[in-house]
Design a protein around this motif. Structure first.
Motif, mmCIF file in Angstrom:
data_model
loop_
_atom_site.group_PDB
_atom_site.id
_atom_site.type_symbol
_atom_site.label_atom_id
_atom_site.label_comp_id
_atom_site.label_asym_id
_atom_site.label_seq_id
_atom_site.Cartn_x
_atom_site.Cartn_y
_atom_site.Cartn_z
ATOM 1 N N GLU A 8 -23.657 9.638 -30.793
ATOM 2 C CA GLU A 8 -22.338 9.433 -30.203
ATOM 3 C C GLU A 8 -21.668 10.743 -29.803
ATOM 4 N N ASN A 9 -20.922 10.699 -28.721
ATOM 5 C CA ASN A 9 -20.007 11.758 -28.326
ATOM 6 C C ASN A 9 -18.625 11.322 -28.768
ATOM 7 N N ASP A 143 -29.389 4.054 -39.910
ATOM 8 C CA ASP A 143 -29.966 5.000 -40.865
ATOM 9 C C ASP A 143 -29.386 6.400 -40.728
ATOM 10 N N GLN A 144 -28.942 6.731 -39.510
ATOM 11 C CA GLN A 144 -28.457 8.083 -39.268
ATOM 12 C C GLN A 144 -27.388 8.067 -38.181
ATOM 13 N N VAL A 145 -26.420 8.971 -38.312
ATOM 14 C CA VAL A 145 -25.380 9.160 -37.302
ATOM 15 C C VAL A 145 -25.508 10.581 -36.783
ATOM 16 N N ARG A 146 -25.599 10.718 -35.469
ATOM 17 C CA ARG A 146 -25.626 12.025 -34.821
ATOM 18 C C ARG A 146 -24.407 12.102 -33.912
ATOM 19 N N LEU A 147 -23.487 12.957 -34.280
ATOM 20 C CA LEU A 147 -22.240 13.091 -33.542
ATOM 21 C C LEU A 147 -22.211 14.406 -32.787
ATOM 22 N N THR A 148 -21.877 14.342 -31.506
ATOM 23 C CA THR A 148 -21.530 15.553 -30.774
ATOM 24 C C THR A 148 -20.018 15.570 -30.708
ATOM 25 N N LEU A 149 -19.450 16.564 -31.365
ATOM 26 C CA LEU A 149 -18.007 16.670 -31.511
ATOM 27 C C LEU A 149 -17.432 17.492 -30.358
ATOM 28 N N HIS A 150 -16.499 16.874 -29.620
ATOM 29 C CA HIS A 150 -15.858 17.512 -28.473
ATOM 30 C C HIS A 150 -14.472 18.014 -28.870
ATOM 31 N N LEU A 170 -22.221 8.826 -46.433
ATOM 32 C CA LEU A 170 -23.030 9.656 -45.558
ATOM 33 C C LEU A 170 -23.375 10.963 -46.263
ATOM 34 N N ARG A 171 -24.521 11.526 -45.871
ATOM 35 C CA ARG A 171 -24.945 12.827 -46.409
ATOM 36 C C ARG A 171 -25.232 13.743 -45.233
ATOM 37 N N LEU A 172 -24.565 14.893 -45.197
ATOM 38 C CA LEU A 172 -24.745 15.838 -44.108
ATOM 39 C C LEU A 172 -26.159 16.405 -44.131
ATOM 40 N N VAL A 173 -26.850 16.283 -42.996
ATOM 41 C CA VAL A 173 -28.208 16.789 -42.859
ATOM 42 C C VAL A 173 -28.202 18.131 -42.140
ATOM 43 N N SER A 174 -27.405 18.232 -41.060
ATOM 44 C CA SER A 174 -27.359 19.501 -40.335
ATOM 45 C C SER A 174 -26.121 19.603 -39.465
ATOM 46 N N THR A 175 -25.773 20.842 -39.173
ATOM 47 C CA THR A 175 -24.739 21.160 -38.200
ATOM 48 C C THR A 175 -25.332 22.164 -37.231
ATOM 49 N N GLN A 176 -24.975 22.024 -35.972
ATOM 50 C CA GLN A 176 -25.518 22.912 -34.951
ATOM 51 C C GLN A 176 -24.472 23.115 -33.860
ATOM 52 N N PRO A 177 -24.103 24.371 -33.600
ATOM 53 C CA PRO A 177 -23.243 24.597 -32.443
ATOM 54 C C PRO A 177 -24.010 24.257 -31.168
ATOM 55 N N LEU A 182 -18.929 22.833 -28.453
ATOM 56 C CA LEU A 182 -19.360 21.562 -29.029
ATOM 57 C C LEU A 182 -20.090 21.819 -30.347
ATOM 58 N N VAL A 183 -20.077 20.804 -31.214
ATOM 59 C CA VAL A 183 -20.798 20.875 -32.476
ATOM 60 C C VAL A 183 -21.576 19.582 -32.645
ATOM 61 N N HIS A 184 -22.834 19.696 -33.059
ATOM 62 C CA HIS A 184 -23.672 18.530 -33.311
ATOM 63 C C HIS A 184 -23.808 18.374 -34.822
ATOM 64 N N LEU A 185 -23.396 17.209 -35.311
ATOM 65 C CA LEU A 185 -23.450 16.892 -36.744
ATOM 66 C C LEU A 185 -24.429 15.750 -36.952
ATOM 67 N N ILE A 186 -25.281 15.887 -37.946
ATOM 68 C CA ILE A 186 -26.215 14.814 -38.282
ATOM 69 C C ILE A 186 -25.983 14.409 -39.735
ATOM 70 N N TYR A 187 -25.777 13.106 -39.913
ATOM 71 C CA TYR A 187 -25.568 12.534 -41.247
ATOM 72 C C TYR A 187 -26.572 11.419 -41.475
#
Length: 190
Positions: A8-9, A143-150, A170-177, A182-187
């Motif tokens: 999701e964005n 099973d997983q949420v991948r958010l691109t944070l605007h 949810l459990r944070l798996v990774s963060t990536q600029p 923008l930031v990409h969050l995976i839970y």
């Protein structure tokens, strides 16, 4: 068994209303305001996600959006990858999906999605489809949420997780600029 991924964005406040401004909302158009560099970096993340997936799962409105936005004929490796993937559209009103390679799923959502997860080994990605996303979380199918944070605050309108009936941990798996804004969050959803 495949993993169901919600990709999701979203804005900082969870807003998802009218991202490209086609609905005429006073809160719309936020996605189109990213810089070209941010968009390019975001597209690379999305392309990599598509390479790791076996199928797409969409709601009716998202199927309509992708077809209307030219994805049936758009060029480039990412567009070609998405076109070749099987796409499943949850709808009780559509007779034919609009995006090439689509199949309508009319049955009970939990049963249909469980069958998809059993059918595929890799990711089944859900783009957009806020209403479907909430249904999938409520039925404990995601099973997983991948958010691109605007970097925007809509301050109203539709938000991704409005009206959830179920509680989810949810459990944070990774963060990536991504790019510079923008930031990409995976839970993982437990």
């Amino acid at each position: 068994m495949g993993m169901l991924v919600l990709s999701e964005n979203v804005c900082l406040d969870g807003g998802v209303q009218d991202p490209i401004g086609e609905d005429g909302s006073d809160r719309g158009g936020w996605f189109t305001q990213v810089t070209p560099e941010d968009y390019e970096a975001w597209a690379e993340v999305e392309y990599d996600e598509a390479l790791g997936a076996d199928a797409l799962l969409l709601g009716r409105r998202t199927d309509h959006f992708f077809a209307g936005a030219g994805w049936n004929t758009r060029g480039g490796a990412w567009a070609e990858r998405l076109r070749e993937m099987p796409k499943y559209v949850i709808s009780s009103t559509l007779d034919t999906p609009e995006w090439i390679g689509g199949t309508i799923l009319r049955g009970e959502v939990a049963r249909e999605v469980t069958r998809l997860k059993e059918r595929y080994e890799r990711d089944i990605v859900v783009y957009g489809s806020a209403q479907l996303t909430r249904t999938l979380i409520d039925h404990h199918l995601a099973d997983q949420v991948r958010l691109t944070l605007h970097p925007y605050i809509l301050g109203g309108g539709e938000h991704l997780l409005d009206g959830l009936a179920a509680r989810a941990s949810l459990r944070l798996v990774s963060t990536q600029p991504i790019g510079t804004n923008l930031v990409h969050l995976i839970y993982d959803i437990s």
